[in-house]
Write a protein that holds these residues in place. Structure first.
Motif, PDB file in Angstrom:
ATOM      1  N   PRO A 269      39.119  47.276  54.827  1.00 14.36           N
ATOM      2  CA  PRO A 269      39.629  48.642  54.676  1.00 14.36           C
ATOM      3  C   PRO A 269      39.051  49.306  53.425  1.00 14.36           C
ATOM      4  O   PRO A 269      38.839  48.641  52.411  1.00 14.36           O
ATOM      5  N   VAL A 270      38.832  50.593  53.497  1.00 17.97           N
ATOM      6  CA  VAL A 270      38.273  51.339  52.377  1.00 17.97           C
ATOM      7  C   VAL A 270      39.059  51.127  51.082  1.00 17.97           C
ATOM      8  O   VAL A 270      38.468  50.915  50.028  1.00 17.97           O
ATOM      9  N   PHE A 271      40.367  51.172  51.175  1.00 16.47           N
ATOM     10  CA  PHE A 271      41.169  50.996  49.970  1.00 16.47           C
ATOM     11  C   PHE A 271      40.900  49.649  49.313  1.00 16.47           C
ATOM     12  O   PHE A 271      40.801  49.534  48.102  1.00 16.47           O
ATOM     13  N   GLU A 272      40.775  48.620  50.144  1.00 20.06           N
ATOM     14  CA  GLU A 272      40.523  47.280  49.609  1.00 20.06           C
ATOM     15  C   GLU A 272      39.168  47.235  48.913  1.00 20.06           C
ATOM     16  O   GLU A 272      38.991  46.579  47.888  1.00 20.06           O
ATOM     17  N   ARG A 273      38.209  47.951  49.477  1.00 22.20           N
ATOM     18  CA  ARG A 273      36.875  47.989  48.893  1.00 22.20           C
ATOM     19  C   ARG A 273      36.912  48.703  47.550  1.00 22.20           C
ATOM     20  O   ARG A 273      36.228  48.329  46.597  1.00 22.20           O
ATOM     21  N   VAL A 274      37.736  49.721  47.473  1.00 22.68           N
ATOM     22  CA  VAL A 274      37.882  50.467  46.225  1.00 22.68           C
ATOM     23  C   VAL A 274      38.455  49.533  45.155  1.00 22.68           C
ATOM     24  O   VAL A 274      37.953  49.471  44.032  1.00 22.68           O
ATOM     25  N   TYR A 275      39.492  48.783  45.524  1.00 20.25           N
ATOM     26  CA  TYR A 275      40.115  47.868  44.556  1.00 20.25           C
ATOM     27  C   TYR A 275      39.107  46.830  44.076  1.00 20.25           C
ATOM     28  O   TYR A 275      39.073  46.485  42.900  1.00 20.25           O
ATOM     29  N   ALA A 276      38.305  46.334  44.992  1.00 17.62           N
ATOM     30  CA  ALA A 276      37.320  45.302  44.644  1.00 17.62           C
ATOM     31  C   ALA A 276      36.361  45.819  43.582  1.00 17.62           C
ATOM     32  O   ALA A 276      36.022  45.110  42.625  1.00 17.62           O
ATOM     33  N   VAL A 277      35.916  47.058  43.733  1.00 16.38           N
ATOM     34  CA  VAL A 277      34.976  47.652  42.773  1.00 16.38           C
ATOM     35  C   VAL A 277      35.664  47.909  41.431  1.00 16.38           C
ATOM     36  O   VAL A 277      35.126  47.575  40.371  1.00 16.38           O
ATOM     37  N   VAL A 278      36.853  48.491  41.486  1.00 18.10           N
ATOM     38  CA  VAL A 278      37.577  48.808  40.250  1.00 18.10           C
ATOM     39  C   VAL A 278      37.829  47.540  39.433  1.00 18.10           C
ATOM     40  O   VAL A 278      37.767  47.563  38.207  1.00 18.10           O
ATOM     41  N   CYS A 279      38.076  46.439  40.113  1.00 20.24           N
ATOM     42  CA  CYS A 279      38.335  45.171  39.421  1.00 20.24           C
ATOM     43  C   CYS A 279      37.094  44.658  38.695  1.00 20.24           C
ATOM     44  O   CYS A 279      37.184  43.752  37.866  1.00 20.24           O
ATOM     45  N   GLN A 280      35.942  45.232  38.996  1.00 19.18           N
ATOM     46  CA  GLN A 280      34.698  44.806  38.341  1.00 19.18           C
ATOM     47  C   GLN A 280      34.402  45.573  37.063  1.00 19.18           C
ATOM     48  O   GLN A 280      33.490  45.236  36.322  1.00 19.18           O
ATOM     49  N   ILE A 281      35.164  46.639  36.808  1.00 22.99           N
ATOM     50  CA  ILE A 281      34.925  47.421  35.598  1.00 22.99           C
ATOM     51  C   ILE A 281      35.319  46.578  34.387  1.00 22.99           C
ATOM     52  O   ILE A 281      36.436  46.086  34.322  1.00 22.99           O
ATOM     53  N   PRO A 282      34.389  46.388  33.433  1.00 22.99           N
ATOM     54  CA  PRO A 282      34.646  45.564  32.241  1.00 22.99           C
ATOM     55  C   PRO A 282      35.687  46.188  31.306  1.00 22.99           C
ATOM     56  O   PRO A 282      35.877  47.401  31.309  1.00 22.99           O
ATOM     57  N   VAL A 283      36.318  45.345  30.530  1.00 21.19           N
ATOM     58  CA  VAL A 283      37.284  45.823  29.544  1.00 21.19           C
ATOM     59  C   VAL A 283      36.532  46.725  28.561  1.00 21.19           C
ATOM     60  O   VAL A 283      35.405  46.428  28.179  1.00 21.19           O
ATOM     61  N   GLY A 284      37.157  47.834  28.186  1.00 21.58           N
ATOM     62  CA  GLY A 284      36.516  48.718  27.215  1.00 21.58           C
ATOM     63  C   GLY A 284      35.489  49.660  27.818  1.00 21.58           C
ATOM     64  O   GLY A 284      34.774  50.345  27.098  1.00 21.58           O
ATOM     65  N   ARG A 285      35.398  49.686  29.144  1.00 16.78           N
ATOM     66  CA  ARG A 285      34.455  50.574  29.812  1.00 16.78           C
ATOM     67  C   ARG A 285      35.246  51.387  30.841  1.00 16.78           C
ATOM     68  O   ARG A 285      36.355  50.993  31.240  1.00 16.78           O
ATOM     69  N   VAL A 286      34.679  52.503  31.284  1.00 17.70           N
ATOM     70  CA  VAL A 286      35.348  53.330  32.292  1.00 17.70           C
ATOM     71  C   VAL A 286      34.310  53.814  33.299  1.00 17.70           C
ATOM     72  O   VAL A 286      33.110  53.758  33.041  1.00 17.70           O
ATOM     73  N   THR A 287      34.778  54.289  34.425  1.00 13.70           N
ATOM     74  CA  THR A 287      33.880  54.873  35.412  1.00 13.70           C
ATOM     75  C   THR A 287      34.664  56.004  36.057  1.00 13.70           C
ATOM     76  O   THR A 287      35.840  56.191  35.785  1.00 13.70           O
TER      77      THR A 287
ATOM     78  N   ARG B 207      38.091  61.644  46.507  1.00 14.54           N
ATOM     79  CA  ARG B 207      39.517  61.776  46.851  1.00 14.54           C
ATOM     80  C   ARG B 207      40.061  60.456  47.350  1.00 14.54           C
ATOM     81  O   ARG B 207      41.171  60.048  47.009  1.00 14.54           O
ATOM     82  N   THR B 208      39.260  59.813  48.185  1.00 16.90           N
ATOM     83  CA  THR B 208      39.678  58.544  48.761  1.00 16.90           C
ATOM     84  C   THR B 208      40.009  57.527  47.672  1.00 16.90           C
ATOM     85  O   THR B 208      40.956  56.755  47.788  1.00 16.90           O
ATOM     86  N   VAL B 209      39.204  57.539  46.616  1.00 21.37           N
ATOM     87  CA  VAL B 209      39.432  56.612  45.518  1.00 21.37           C
ATOM     88  C   VAL B 209      40.780  56.927  44.867  1.00 21.37           C
ATOM     89  O   VAL B 209      41.564  56.041  44.550  1.00 21.37           O
ATOM     90  N   GLY B 210      41.048  58.211  44.696  1.00 21.16           N
ATOM     91  CA  GLY B 210      42.321  58.620  44.105  1.00 21.16           C
ATOM     92  C   GLY B 210      43.480  58.179  44.986  1.00 21.16           C
ATOM     93  O   GLY B 210      44.489  57.687  44.504  1.00 21.16           O
ATOM     94  N   TYR B 211      43.303  58.355  46.288  1.00 21.85           N
ATOM     95  CA  TYR B 211      44.356  57.971  47.234  1.00 21.85           C
ATOM     96  C   TYR B 211      44.620  56.475  47.148  1.00 21.85           C
ATOM     97  O   TYR B 211      45.752  56.025  47.187  1.00 21.85           O
TER      98      TYR B 211
END
Length: 120
Positions: A8-26, A41-45
């Motif tokens: 699911p798209v939401f799960e894919r979003v979570y997977a990517v967000v979990c890869q963001i390093p501490v002290g960094r943003v995207t 928008r989908t990411v926000g949702y």
DNA sequence: CTTCTGACGAAAT
DNA sequence: CATTTCGCCAGAA
């Protein structure tokens, strides 16, 4: 190897967000870009659906102007606790703290499309 | 089935 | 700088 469209798209979003390093943003747009087949928008949702206490580092996702969308939340404090500095206008310097995406090897191993990502 | 509603972004006006 | 338009997920009514 995970089948991209099978997750699911939401799960894919979570997977990517979990890869963001501490002290960094995207940004929402960048996450959408990496995930593919969805927009900011989908990411926000997706993030809006997270429960309190989640392991997903949602605070590391800000809007394209480097500003916090969730006014009144503790997002800013969470980021400052990671060493991120906000300017006088409440913006984050994305050229300094911005994260462009996972390693290509990670993308391949997790069912994302590296070529699509890099060619864009 | 349709409509509404939210953590958004980029370009056009 | 402020507005508008389109892009297009998932659950509730």
């Amino acid at each position: 190897m995970v089948e991209p469209q099978a997750v699911p798209v939401f799960e894919r979003v979570y997977a990517v967000v979990c890869q963001i390093p501490v002290g960094r943003v995207t940004t929402y747009g960048q996450v959408a870009h990496i995930v593919g087949n969805c927009d900011a928008r989908t990411v926000g949702y997706a993030l809006a659906g997270l429960r309190e206490g989640t392991d997903v580092p949602w605070q590391r996702v800000v809007n394209s102007q480097g500003k916090i969308s969730l006014i009144g939340s503790d997002q800013r404090h969470r980021l400052e606790a990671e060493g991120i500095v906000f300017d006088a206008r409440g913006r984050i310097d994305l050229s300094r703290y911005g994260w462009s995406g996972p390693e290509q090897a990670w993308l391949e191993a997790n069912g994302f499309d590296p070529l699509w990502f890099w060619n864009r």
